[in-house]
Structures are given as C-alpha cells and as structure tokens.
Design a protein around this motif. Sequence first.
Motif, PDB file in Angstrom:
ATOM      1  N   ASP A 214       1.262  -1.460  -0.440  1.00 23.98           N
ATOM      2  CA  ASP A 214       0.381  -0.254   0.095  1.00 23.98           C
ATOM      3  C   ASP A 214       1.208   0.841  -0.083  1.00 23.98           C
ATOM      4  O   ASP A 214       1.468   1.383   0.415  1.00 23.98           O
ATOM      5  CB  ASP A 214      -0.893  -0.147   1.372  1.00 23.98           C
ATOM      6  N   LEU A 215       0.093   2.603  -0.489  1.00 26.83           N
ATOM      7  CA  LEU A 215       1.044   4.103  -0.378  1.00 26.83           C
ATOM      8  C   LEU A 215       0.271   4.315   0.398  1.00 26.83           C
ATOM      9  O   LEU A 215      -0.552   4.896   0.678  1.00 26.83           O
ATOM     10  CB  LEU A 215       0.658   4.268  -1.384  1.00 26.83           C
ATOM     11  N   GLU A 216       0.961   4.969   1.228  1.00 26.52           N
ATOM     12  CA  GLU A 216       0.834   6.372   2.067  1.00 26.52           C
ATOM     13  C   GLU A 216       1.373   7.907   2.153  1.00 26.52           C
ATOM     14  O   GLU A 216       2.467   7.656   1.349  1.00 26.52           O
ATOM     15  CB  GLU A 216       1.240   5.845   4.123  1.00 26.52           C
ATOM     16  N   PHE A 217       0.044   8.439   1.893  1.00 31.06           N
ATOM     17  CA  PHE A 217       0.741  10.255   1.583  1.00 31.06           C
ATOM     18  C   PHE A 217       0.686  10.881   2.971  1.00 31.06           C
ATOM     19  O   PHE A 217      -0.629  10.805   3.425  1.00 31.06           O
ATOM     20  CB  PHE A 217       0.153  10.793   0.412  1.00 31.06           C
ATOM     21  N   GLU A 218       0.934  11.424   2.882  1.00 35.02           N
ATOM     22  CA  GLU A 218       1.688  12.578   3.724  1.00 35.02           C
ATOM     23  C   GLU A 218       1.529  13.607   3.339  1.00 35.02           C
ATOM     24  O   GLU A 218       2.905  14.428   3.553  1.00 35.02           O
ATOM     25  CB  GLU A 218       2.940  12.818   5.187  1.00 35.02           C
ATOM     26  N   PRO A 219       0.718  14.380   3.056  1.00 35.58           N
ATOM     27  CA  PRO A 219       0.600  15.990   2.304  1.00 35.58           C
ATOM     28  C   PRO A 219       1.220  17.136   3.245  1.00 35.58           C
ATOM     29  O   PRO A 219       1.948  17.972   2.329  1.00 35.58           O
ATOM     30  CB  PRO A 219      -0.639  16.418   2.083  1.00 35.58           C
ATOM     31  N   ALA A 220       1.052  16.884   4.184  1.00 36.76           N
ATOM     32  CA  ALA A 220       2.263  18.409   5.403  1.00 36.76           C
ATOM     33  C   ALA A 220       3.276  18.482   5.025  1.00 36.76           C
ATOM     34  O   ALA A 220       4.140  19.576   5.104  1.00 36.76           O
ATOM     35  CB  ALA A 220       1.655  17.787   6.916  1.00 36.76           C
ATOM     36  N   ILE A 221       4.270  17.191   4.619  1.00 37.27           N
ATOM     37  CA  ILE A 221       5.497  17.540   4.829  1.00 37.27           C
ATOM     38  C   ILE A 221       6.260  17.750   3.618  1.00 37.27           C
ATOM     39  O   ILE A 221       7.083  18.655   3.368  1.00 37.27           O
ATOM     40  CB  ILE A 221       5.791  15.857   4.579  1.00 37.27           C
ATOM     41  N   PRO A 222       5.717  17.066   2.403  1.00 39.56           N
ATOM     42  CA  PRO A 222       4.106  15.942   1.963  1.00 39.56           C
ATOM     43  C   PRO A 222       6.221  14.835   1.863  1.00 39.56           C
ATOM     44  O   PRO A 222       7.110  15.279   1.213  1.00 39.56           O
ATOM     45  CB  PRO A 222       4.341  16.402   0.775  1.00 39.56           C
ATOM     46  N   LEU A 223       4.897  13.657   1.861  1.00 42.66           N
ATOM     47  CA  LEU A 223       5.911  12.140   1.819  1.00 42.66           C
ATOM     48  C   LEU A 223       4.893  11.249   1.333  1.00 42.66           C
ATOM     49  O   LEU A 223       3.779  11.176   1.833  1.00 42.66           O
ATOM     50  CB  LEU A 223       6.611  12.503   3.338  1.00 42.66           C
ATOM     51  N   ILE A 224       5.468  10.460   0.704  1.00 45.39           N
ATOM     52  CA  ILE A 224       5.028   9.348   0.246  1.00 45.39           C
ATOM     53  C   ILE A 224       5.702   7.587   1.001  1.00 45.39           C
ATOM     54  O   ILE A 224       7.557   7.674   0.924  1.00 45.39           O
ATOM     55  CB  ILE A 224       4.692   8.996  -1.306  1.00 45.39           C
ATOM     56  N   ARG A 225       4.997   6.821   1.208  1.00 46.21           N
ATOM     57  CA  ARG A 225       5.905   5.740   2.415  1.00 46.21           C
ATOM     58  C   ARG A 225       5.338   4.314   1.373  1.00 46.21           C
ATOM     59  O   ARG A 225       3.793   4.615   1.303  1.00 46.21           O
ATOM     60  CB  ARG A 225       5.060   5.634   3.600  1.00 46.21           C
TER      61      ARG A 225
END
Length: 340
Positions: free
Chosen positions: A178-189
């Motif tokens: 799965d992919l996780e997205f943190e727009p506040a950083i932004p960063l993708i895992r």
Amino acid sequence: IVQQVLRPPVQRTLRGSEWRLDLANVPQHACIQRRPHDPEHPAPILEVARPELEAAPRPPSALSGWALDGWTTIEVIATVIRHLTTLSADGSMITVGFDENPARTAAFGEWKRDWGAWQERTRPSWEALKLYDRLFELHAALARDVGRVEAVVADAHLAWGGAAGGAIDHPLLARRVDLEFEPAIPLIRVVDLPEAPTEFSSRLLVDEAEVPISTVRALMVAMRDTPIHPLDPTSAERWARSAAQSLWIDGRFEATSSSASDVRPLISLQPVLLLRKRGQALAEVFVTVRDQIIGGGELPAPLQAIVGATPRQSVGLPSPSSGWSGATPDDILFGKPANQ
C-alpha cells in the motif's frame, strides 16, 4: 464465468506494465529511505519526501535577450542564441553575432561555469524529485481506480525466451503493498500489508509441457510452509534457486539481472514495484485453493463461510472417510435469503 476468472490473459512480460519502478536502482539521497525487509522490525519498504531544490543561477544582465529558456532545470544545457536580428540606430534590420562583444562572451563563460557546478551539485535532488513524482503518480492511480488496480512488490524474475507459449520476462513472486501519503511534509511511503500473502505466478508455467505440474504444486506448498517475501534476499533467493533447479533440467539462477533473450530459463533477483490490474491475482488464489481441496487440506475459513463446506467431523456426521459436508448452518452466506 469461473473459466474467465481461472484463465484470464496471462501477462508474460513487464513491458506492458502500466507503472514500474526498479527498486534495485533507487537513487541515493537524504530524502529517500530504502529499507531491507525485516519481519522482526517492520518498517516502510520505501519512503520518499519531496526535496527542496536549490534555484539555478540566473544569467547576468549582459546576457539579457541572449540566454535560451530552460536554464532553470538540469535537463538542458545552459546556452545562448548565437545570432540575433535586431533594429539598428537608423531603423534597419541587422544581425548581431553573440561573440562580437567580448564582455558578453566573458559573462557567458562565467555564468556557464556557475550553472554547470549547480547542475552537478543539485542532480541528486532532482533525481529524488523525479522519484517522488513517480510515486505520486502511482498513489494517484491507486486512488483514482480503487478496486481495479493494486500495487505489488515482485522478484524472482524469470527470463525464458524459449518458452513454448511465448517469451517470458516476468517475476514469479509478488506481494501486495500500500501507499501512504502525508501532504503536510509532503512524503510518500510504500508499506507492507501483513495480511497479504506472497503469490507465485504459476500460471506462467502451467501450460509449458516441460514444466512438471507436480513440481509447481510442490513449490506452492513450500511457500505455505516457509514464509517468503519478495524483498527478503535470503528467502527469495532460496526459493528462486530451488525453482530454477527443480522446474527445469537446465534451469539457472543468478543473483544479478537477466534478459528475456535467454533461450533457456534463467531466474534472477530484480526487485520491482508494479501497478497491476487487481484481477490478475484471483486466478492464483483459485489455483491454490483447488490444490488444497485436491490434496485434502483444510479449506480457507472465508470459503467455508461462503459455501458452507465444513469437515464432517466438525458437525458430528459419522463418516469413516475424510471429506466435506453439505451442512448449511445459519451463518453460511449462500444460505441467506438475499443469495437464494
């Protein structure tokens, strides 16, 4: 319908993949974290933050009107127009050569040196940005086509140019991620799914006459008995080496990359992240469950809940032989009024 599920078109090569990333060649940068698989200490497979880019040096005023566009990215070479047509003092059109003005030539040389140093200095950041953008494309595709596509990591790459059904250039092991997205950083895992099984793309081989189907099933059983992860070099290499040596009399295993031009089968380690149509894994599930039934193994609990097949002993039916009962308790899904 069952035949359509069991035998959808087999993708024999990665060339038709909608999205693909070679995990062995991920660029080196502080914004990129590529971690090896460790079942004892779960962590994201890949983590990429959007890097901050240093701005390119601007051309000096002496090059105004002469510097060509594109100098703000590293994809081009900083250069200038060699000849410029302009109006003279008397209003006539004249052509001016860039090198006619020594001060202008000197300014360009100095700016080009500064720009070249900036290009080399920031190249790793641009490569990290390119990777971030690619992962964002994958994240967007998964969000846009929910239920139609999925992301997987894959390895144990088979290159077999002489396969009877057509050349094979495709991984044999795959596992959903799965992919996780943190727009506040932004960063993708890219994160592992603990509940997702590792799949064996056995349908690539079942129609190949020289591949013993019993060996294919034995490899499936081995995967159930010994956990295998496509990104675990130890277990993936052990399985790939066993597959190469047991499926073919002249199969080979190599730790490095392979090529589909190999006439005889070659399995190598080439970890990739892929986007695939979701239905591709259904056939592998059906084949696995079918083999469990044929071998007298235990049916998966979800299937028991759907069809109501349970071990005879579990419902108290006297029977000296093993087998499956047609008993339909109230919690069996096929017995619900909506399914009648």
